[in-house]
Design an enzyme around this catalytic site. Sequence first.
Site, PDB file in Angstrom:
ATOM      1  N   HIS A  21    -106.233  20.079  46.915  1.00  0.00           N
ATOM      2  CA  HIS A  21    -105.384  21.244  46.658  1.00  0.00           C
ATOM      3  C   HIS A  21    -106.253  22.466  46.338  1.00  0.00           C
ATOM      4  O   HIS A  21    -107.414  22.308  45.934  1.00  0.00           O
ATOM      5  CB  HIS A  21    -104.482  20.981  45.436  1.00  0.00           C
TER       6      HIS A  21
ATOM      7  N   CYS B 250    -102.854  18.851  37.148  1.00  0.00           N
ATOM      8  CA  CYS B 250    -101.822  18.055  37.842  1.00  0.00           C
ATOM      9  C   CYS B 250    -100.902  17.301  36.886  1.00  0.00           C
ATOM     10  O   CYS B 250     -99.785  16.949  37.238  1.00  0.00           O
ATOM     11  CB  CYS B 250    -102.458  17.010  38.753  1.00  0.00           C
TER      12      CYS B 250
HETATM   13  N1  GLY Z   1    -102.842  11.322  44.255  1.00  0.00           N
HETATM   14  C1  GLY Z   1    -102.405  12.646  44.239  1.00  0.00           C
HETATM   15  C2  GLY Z   1    -101.964  13.091  45.571  1.00  0.00           C
HETATM   16  O1  GLY Z   1    -102.553  12.674  46.549  1.00  0.00           O
HETATM   17  O2  GLY Z   1    -101.046  13.828  45.710  1.00  0.00           O
END
Ligand code: GLY
Length: 259
Positions: A167, A254
């Site tokens: 991300h 996250c």
């Molecule tokens: N494990 C986090 C994702 O891949 O979204």
Amino acid sequence: MSFRFTRAIVRPPSSNFADGLTSAALGTPDFALALEQHAQYCDALERVGLELERLPEDPAHPDATFVEDTAILSVRCNVLTRPGASSRAGEVKAIRAALASLDIKPTTIESPGTLDGGDICEAGEHFFIGISQRTNWEGAAQLAAFLTKAGYTSSCIDIRAIPGILHLKSGIASLGDERIVAIDSLAGHLARRNHELVRVPPGEEYAANCVRVNDHVLMAAGFPGMQHTLEQLCYDLIVLDMSEFQKMDGGLSCLSLRF
Ligand code: GLY
């Protein structure tokens, strides 16, 4: 930092956490240790003054502990996302219910748009939107329209050719105070904006995903160069062991939705 966070939504990992998505070749996470690290993360959020909305674990969605991907919460704009990985689509339902119980009425990203919260970096009145394997141009355009309507500006950064990051916020973080932490490969994408860049030392890229919460910065343990940099900038640091979440491509940001 003038705006102060008062609450956060969190959700512990479920016992099948290791079945979640990952591209990290760091081995299988230890569930007991992940629970312990999550508990310490929640303690840290409470210590910096946040009231926690604790959702139950969700074994139907092994990545559900990464709640940040399901919503964008800001002062003037709240949006439920449409996660780009099909296995994560069902995570949004519980967040919709949690937000409703908190009297937060979000708009939503609609098909064919996809968008993960991990790709959205709020930096004052400006939002950086990562175009990634999870967030597509249509999702980004929908979010940009919501943000414009709310009086924010936004710009997109295409991260698909940048190795090693899932991300956008795997590689940048806003510290407030017009400062942005960035890994070298993203620094050039931020140079045009009016922010002071805090460079992540090469080899410590995982530490880019730090989180400013009110008067503190949460950062991952094990990155002495980045810790030194943040100490030199006089931030009050809370250093947390994130090893088991790193194995699942997850970072500090996250694990909570802060608002
Ligand atoms: N494990 C986090 C994702 O891949 O979204």
